[in-house]
Write a protein that holds these residues in place. Sequence first.
Motif, PDB file in Angstrom:
ATOM      1  N   MET A   1       0.699  -1.338   0.404  1.00 11.02           N
ATOM      2  CA  MET A   1      -0.331   0.032  -0.516  1.00 11.02           C
ATOM      3  C   MET A   1       0.906   1.448   0.216  1.00 11.02           C
ATOM      4  N   ASP A   2       1.776   1.767   0.812  1.00 13.71           N
ATOM      5  CA  ASP A   2       2.726   2.633   0.590  1.00 13.71           C
ATOM      6  C   ASP A   2       3.146   2.748  -1.332  1.00 13.71           C
ATOM      7  N   ASP A   3       3.545   1.687  -1.904  1.00 15.25           N
ATOM      8  CA  ASP A   3       4.358   1.736  -2.949  1.00 15.25           C
ATOM      9  C   ASP A   3       2.850   2.538  -3.468  1.00 15.25           C
ATOM     10  N   TRP A   4       1.126   2.077  -3.462  1.00 21.89           N
ATOM     11  CA  TRP A   4       0.005   2.535  -4.043  1.00 21.89           C
ATOM     12  C   TRP A   4      -0.072   3.596  -3.563  1.00 21.89           C
ATOM     13  N   THR A   5       0.519   4.664  -2.751  1.00 21.95           N
ATOM     14  CA  THR A   5       0.420   5.582  -2.237  1.00 21.95           C
ATOM     15  C   THR A   5       1.504   6.947  -2.647  1.00 21.95           C
ATOM     16  N   TRP A   6       2.463   6.324  -3.020  1.00 23.15           N
ATOM     17  CA  TRP A   6       3.809   7.506  -3.321  1.00 23.15           C
ATOM     18  C   TRP A   6       4.404   6.947  -4.209  1.00 23.15           C
TER      19      TRP A   6
ATOM     20  N   MET B   1       1.513   7.504  -7.604  1.00 24.42           N
ATOM     21  CA  MET B   1       0.845   8.924  -7.539  1.00 24.42           C
ATOM     22  C   MET B   1       1.036   9.818  -9.021  1.00 24.42           C
ATOM     23  N   SER B   2       1.429   9.115  -9.652  1.00 24.69           N
ATOM     24  CA  SER B   2       0.949   9.969 -10.449  1.00 24.69           C
ATOM     25  C   SER B   2      -0.428  10.116 -11.457  1.00 24.69           C
ATOM     26  N   ASN B   3      -0.441   8.812 -10.882  1.00 28.73           N
ATOM     27  CA  ASN B   3      -2.153   9.029 -11.839  1.00 28.73           C
ATOM     28  C   ASN B   3      -2.841   9.626 -10.271  1.00 28.73           C
ATOM     29  N   MET B   4      -2.795   9.292  -9.272  1.00 27.18           N
ATOM     30  CA  MET B   4      -3.622   9.813  -8.751  1.00 27.18           C
ATOM     31  C   MET B   4      -4.083  11.108  -8.009  1.00 27.18           C
ATOM     32  N   LEU B   5      -2.694  11.792  -8.111  1.00 25.75           N
ATOM     33  CA  LEU B   5      -2.511  12.745  -7.458  1.00 25.75           C
ATOM     34  C   LEU B   5      -2.992  14.070  -7.868  1.00 25.75           C
ATOM     35  N   PRO B   6      -2.751  13.739  -9.793  1.00 27.23           N
ATOM     36  CA  PRO B   6      -3.622  14.655 -10.311  1.00 27.23           C
ATOM     37  C   PRO B   6      -4.893  14.729  -9.762  1.00 27.23           C
ATOM     38  N   GLN B   7      -5.728  13.761  -9.660  1.00 26.83           N
ATOM     39  CA  GLN B   7      -7.339  14.037  -9.005  1.00 26.83           C
ATOM     40  C   GLN B   7      -7.419  14.474  -7.860  1.00 26.83           C
ATOM     41  N   TYR B   8      -6.766  13.999  -6.805  1.00 22.56           N
ATOM     42  CA  TYR B   8      -7.026  14.812  -5.564  1.00 22.56           C
ATOM     43  C   TYR B   8      -6.128  15.780  -5.428  1.00 22.56           C
ATOM     44  N   ALA B   9      -4.704  15.712  -5.746  1.00 24.54           N
ATOM     45  CA  ALA B   9      -3.983  16.496  -5.098  1.00 24.54           C
ATOM     46  C   ALA B   9      -4.511  18.162  -4.250  1.00 24.54           C
ATOM     47  N   SER B  10      -5.468  18.459  -5.294  1.00 25.50           N
ATOM     48  CA  SER B  10      -6.285  20.325  -4.794  1.00 25.50           C
ATOM     49  C   SER B  10      -6.998  20.253  -3.480  1.00 25.50           C
TER      50      SER B  10
END
Length: 322
Positions: free
Chosen positions: A107-112, A117-126
């Motif tokens: 799950m750590d790899d799934w997080t950072w 991260m390149s898939n999920m961060l743009p979705q939720y960074a805001s």
Amino acid sequence: MRHFLIKTLLFTAMSCLLMAAITLIPGYLVNRFSKFSIKKNNTIALFGHSHAECAYNDTLISNLTNLSHSAESYFYTFQKVKKYLPQNPQITTVIIEFSNNQIDTKMDDWTWGYTYMSNMLPQYASFMAPSDLELLAKHNSKYFMNCIGITARINLIKVLTFNYDYTGKTGGYFKIDGSRQLPASDVTGKTVKFSPKKTTVSITNLQYLRKIIDYCYSMHKSVFLIRSPQHQLYEYRANEAEFELIRKRYFNDVRFLDFNDFPLKNNDFADFGHLNFEGATKFSKYINRFILSGTLNPGATGSFVQKENNIIYSISSDRYPL
């Protein structure tokens, strides 16, 4: 020489301010105007990763919206929950998938990890707090700024196109047809003993599960953890002892709906961890009856017994704490 240095510093400062504006202003607007909607009559929201995504066909389950997404750690689920609950006051109950692999360090790899991260961060960074962004930067500084660049570009496009609607883009039921080659015998009634496995635990994932639960409680929602069916040969079942220890130690205040051994056949599984369409249909119809029985209502106890195909499957307060 002095004038040159001053101009250089001014140019650098202006460039930094411009980059900050391009990054922060679109992010603020996306956060301010984002729309996370579910059907008005749906009072139950389900969050999780691919196990839940493939197991709960919400077209067959009354009043439930499946908001699960494959390869989603609790870090990103937390950002999603913070948007759905305030915007959908009809939600009274939150169900969170809690499966064996969600305590593991994968799950750590799934997080950072960069791919995730390149898939999920743009979705939720805001929607993230500074401490959330700091956590990602701390664990993967090499690629964090690259992902922030991707985020800034996507947010700018959202602003320019007035595209703030996240409805239907953050997860849902995922249909899988067919099944990979599994052992010939049925799952029902079989018990497989795994060799004890020393589990390396993802502290971050567990911390964010706790954040999700506490946030839901602060919003006065009923909260359940749920485990969807897993094949007897699923590799992460080897950490069952550790899984149960963690659940009782850190999440004992949350009612746990355990369908790990729900009676299914091999051809109901897409693979050892996921249900296919046939399995999801059987399980979802059962969950629908389970919900309609009132078991999720505040203060409900006792058992709900289903008779199907001459199988009696009992959900009781003894075996499955409610």
